[in-house]
Design a protein around this motif. Structure first.
Motif, PDB file in Angstrom:
ATOM      1  N   UNK A 197       0.789  -1.307   0.194  1.00 20.82           N
ATOM      2  CA  UNK A 197      -0.100   0.110   0.019  1.00 20.82           C
ATOM      3  C   UNK A 197       0.866   1.373   0.010  1.00 20.82           C
ATOM      4  N   UNK A 198       1.996   1.392   0.903  1.00 23.56           N
ATOM      5  CA  UNK A 198       2.876   2.288   0.945  1.00 23.56           C
ATOM      6  C   UNK A 198       3.676   2.826  -0.660  1.00 23.56           C
ATOM      7  N   UNK A 199       3.910   1.351  -0.958  1.00 18.88           N
ATOM      8  CA  UNK A 199       4.562   1.804  -2.314  1.00 18.88           C
ATOM      9  C   UNK A 199       3.442   2.283  -3.538  1.00 18.88           C
ATOM     10  N   UNK A 200       2.178   1.694  -3.465  1.00 15.55           N
ATOM     11  CA  UNK A 200       1.114   2.420  -4.426  1.00 15.55           C
ATOM     12  C   UNK A 200       0.862   3.984  -4.065  1.00 15.55           C
ATOM     13  N   UNK A 201       0.739   4.230  -2.714  1.00 22.92           N
ATOM     14  CA  UNK A 201       0.817   5.877  -2.435  1.00 22.92           C
ATOM     15  C   UNK A 201       1.978   6.626  -3.197  1.00 22.92           C
ATOM     16  N   UNK A 202       3.184   5.854  -2.989  1.00 27.44           N
ATOM     17  CA  UNK A 202       4.432   6.547  -3.699  1.00 27.44           C
ATOM     18  C   UNK A 202       4.060   6.834  -4.961  1.00 27.44           C
ATOM     19  N   UNK A 203       3.837   5.734  -5.756  1.00 26.04           N
ATOM     20  CA  UNK A 203       3.585   5.509  -7.127  1.00 26.04           C
ATOM     21  C   UNK A 203       2.658   6.572  -7.410  1.00 26.04           C
ATOM     22  N   UNK A 204       1.461   6.917  -6.717  1.00 21.61           N
ATOM     23  CA  UNK A 204       0.507   7.755  -7.002  1.00 21.61           C
ATOM     24  C   UNK A 204       1.040   9.243  -6.836  1.00 21.61           C
TER      25      UNK A 204
END
Lengths: 348, 406
Positions: A153-160
């Motif tokens: 989830x943290x990775x996805x927020x960074x990607x976002x």
């Protein structure tokens, strides 16, 4: 008509993108920044064995999560403070994810940004349910899955955050004709490998009582081997950024350097985690025995400041490494896409 | 009343979660593991092993719901608090403490075969023998509650055993009580294995160890528990308390140095001998020795032909998981001392030896264990104090004294 163009001519600059609201990017940044401490506190929950400090979910001892008496929370037992704090922080992050989704919908964000925001929202809900079921079903194994989905989830927020950034579209045309980058391939491979490493780490931290000592040792060895492999790959990728034909322009450079710095710290934290949890392995003791000064090294304190900080730092460091690798991979993919389209244009 | 639309959603989420749960695979161990090493050493048949297992389960229950026999000198409420899955029903009252804090190294059964045991040196303690290294009681006696409490509070420096000083005292009390319970359970299991061997020669009906249906066997099992429990009663535990604690002096350090390398004390043969630190080949502590003996016996059987295949497979599984390690004495003087918090602790370790290891006692046994006139140890208390002073002396002073005595 296009075929008559001279081969050396540069492709026409892409049309300037329509003006977009900056709010999706701001929300995404806020979400990403808030998620990192959440991952760290999640690590603390496991490090201090606080996962079962509250018996129910979504309530806390029968209270609505937000209405739980703050005095009991702040001045009660330490494990309750950590677990309830983790829930409150997670609630805040969930609200931020809703905000990011809403702003990307109403801010006219590109479809990719909207999809990433939806993915982040879906993941945070899934993660919350996982955490709750871990408590309700008293299932340590679900805590293991929870420990893997958190960094994801943290990775996805960074990607976002990266995908919604204004520089994402600006820098795409900066250097479309550069040579294919070997380092870029390595960078693309980092994210899946780092996530595999996170899965192994989560298994080690949440291992149930069943596995044989040999199986546990094998997983630990795999974790160490993969860590070494990652360090080697990152070193090569870093070297590539300093080579004469720099394959990437400015954004990925800081990403690669950031990855290298975090990976180095993460390797040290990994060694430290073993030391504060299980002391020196036998072979290392015999080496250290010859260097001993005669002073007795005190036993680590279970759930103490040093042990919890190092272990949770290692968890958070892994998540940060994954997030940076994901953003790096996306940037490489974006440049490749841009280069491919430019090459296609030239050939035609 | 029709169910709200949210209900199916929640149910499907639960189902999905259960699927993930099954996918991950492990439900967590919910049964005590049998003492396979002793069963194999005693050459029990599978049926006899099953009888022993049934009998021990009948007596002590399982890890989720342990049963505390009346004869056992343990607090059942504390045992129940430490057993089972980790949970909290009221603020600050944690349950399932053993599984929360100890099981990763010591295993659910307390056999020292937890998942994280492989790389630890020494291996985590196997509680089932009831043998503990760090205690104040005389040799051959179990530790007191305070001894186990001290290990929990302080940890064991130089090993993976951490300090649990941050736990509440009641939580440590519960863990201590549960460790005592597991030890008594393990010792009863060993006694049952011996009984199963003895019953082997009797007629077929009576040879079945069946305490659940046979009143005679049920009495036999309870007698065994009573005998085991007797050793653990506070009244039967003698703490070694030195009558006087002399102050260290350069003279006592010198005498200790001479004694350390002398043939009489024989310390240097193990602690400062030829590499590695005087370790002897095939010299094992009690926990490793059993596995070593078993693997030796299997190696002999292997030479005899295929009839040993089953045993070999069992033993391979045991030794692969935790290969027996020869005892490696600490390199002294100079190495860390694992559990000597003060001079008196070290005095006790030298006087009474370290239980379960090859470190022998040099002081007299407990007065209550002596039938005749008071026995003398191999060394006098003053000589033991000299050794203590030498080992705790400044390192440069130790080197000077060692060189001088050589």
């Amino acid at each position: 008509m296009i075929a008559t163009l001279p081969r050396t001519e540069t492709p026409p600059a892409p049309a300037p993108p329509p003006a977009q609201s900056r709010w999706p990017h701001r929300w995404a940044g806020l979400l990403c920044v808030a998620t990192f401490p959440l991952v760290f506190v999640g690590g603390l929950v496991t490090s201090t064995e606080a996962g079962m400090a509250v018996p129910d979910w979504p309530n806390t001892y029968g209270y609505n999560l937000l209405l739980y008496p703050w005095r009991t929370w702040l001045f009660g037992p330490w494990d309750l403070f950590i677990e309830h704090g983790h829930r409150l922080l997670a609630t805040g992050v969930g609200l931020l994810a809703i905000g990011a989704m809403a702003s990307s919908l109403w801010g006219g964000a590109p479809r990719a940004v909207r999809r990433l925001a939806a993915l982040a929202l879906g993941l945070v809900v899934f993660q919350g349910v996982l955490g709750g079921l871990r408590v309700v079903l008293v299932a340590r194994e679900l805590a293991m899955v929870h420990g893997c989905v958190g960094p994801l989830f943290f990775g996805v927020t960074a990607a976002l955050w990266a995908r919604s950034a204004p520089w994402w579209d600006r820098s795409v045309s900066a250097s479309p004709l550069q040579k294919p980058a070997f380092g870029g391939s390595l960078l693309s491979a980092l994210a899946p490998l780092t996530f595999a490493q996170i899965v192994l780490g989560a298994w080690i931290r949440h291992a149930p009582a069943d596995p044989s000592p040999r199986l546990f040792a094998t997983v630990v060895l795999a974790h160490v081997a993969l860590a070494t492999t990652l360090l080697l790959l990152i070193s090569v990728a870093l070297w590539a950024t300093y080579s004469k034909s720099r394959p990437w322009e400015p954004a990925p450079l800081w990403v690669v350097r950031g990855i290298a710095a975090v990976a180095t710290a993460q390797f040290c934290l990994g060694l430290g985690s073993w030391l504060v949890r299980y002391a020196l392995p036998g072979w290392a003791q015999s080496v250290m025995g010859t260097l001993s000064t005669g002073a007795t090294v005190q036993a680590a304190q279970a759930g103490g400041f040093l042990q919890s900080t190092v272990l949770s730092g290692h968890v958070a460091g892994g998540a940060l490494l994954f997030a940076l690798s994901l953003v790096g991979g996306m940037l490489v993919g974006r440049q490749r896409g841009s280069r491919d389209s430019a090459t296609e244009y030239q050939v035609s | 009343m029709s169910p709200s639309p949210a209900v199916p959603t929640i149910l499907s989420v639960h189902r999905a979660a259960l699927f993930v749960f099954c996918l991950v695979g492990c439900q967590g161990q919910t049964a005590y593991q049998p003492n396979e090493v002793e069963m194999l050493l005693a050459e029990l048949t599978p049926a006899e092993s099953a009888e022993v297992r049934n009998a021990i389960d009948w007596l002590f229950g399982g890890p989720d719901a342990p049963r505390v026999p009346e004869a056992l000198p343990v607090d059942a409420a504390l045992v129940n608090r430490a057993a089972g899955r980790a949970a909290t029903q009221q603020v600050g009252h944690n349950e399932g403490l053993f599984r929360q804090h100890c099981v990763r190294c010591h295993g659910v059964t307390g056999d020292g075969r937890g998942p994280a045991a492989f790389y630890q040196n020494p291996y985590p303690r196997d509680f089932r023998r009831g043998t503990f290294k760090w205690k104040r009681t005389y040799r051959g006696q179990p530790p007191t509650r305070e001894d186990l409490h001290a290990v929990l509070k302080r940890g064991v420096p130089g090993s993976a055993m951490p300090s649990f000083a941050l736990l509440q005292k009641e939580e440590r009390d519960a863990l201590v009580e549960y460790v005592r319970f597991l030890s008594m359970r393990g010792q009863t299991e060993s006694a049952l294995i011996r009984i199963a061997v003895e019953l082997e020669g009797e007629d077929s009906k009576e040879s079945m160890l069946d305490p659940e249906n046979s009143p005679a066997h049920s009495r036999l099992c309870e007698d065994l528990v009573e005998r085991v429990a007797e050793r653990w009663r506070d009244a039967n535990l003698d703490v070694l308390t030195p009558t006087e604690v002399p102050s260290p002096s350069p003279e006592s350090v010198r005498r200790g140095g001479e004694l350390f390398v002398s043939r009489r004390a024989g310390c240097a043969a193990c602690h400062n001998g030829p590499p590695p630190n005087g370790a002897f080949e095939n010299d094992y502590d009690d926990w490793n020795k059993q596995v070593f003996l078993l693997s030796e016996r299997t190696a002999r059987l292997r030479r005899q032909g295929p009839r040993a295949e089953l045993l070999e497979a069992h033993v391979r599984a045991l030794t692969n998981n935790l290969p027996p390690r020869p005892a490696v004495p600490r390199s002294l003087p100079g190495s860390d001392l694992r559990f000597a918090a003060d001079r008196v602790d070290l005095f006790r370790s030298i006087s009474q030896g370290i239980a379960g290891t090859t470190m022998p006692a040099v002081g007299p046994p407990s007065p209550s264990d002596q039938l005749g006139p008071p026995a003398q140890g191999a060394l006098t208390p003053q000589q033991v104090w000299d050794l203590v002073d030498y080992l705790l002396a400044d390192r440069s002073q130790q080197i000077t004294e060692t060189l001088r005595s050589l």
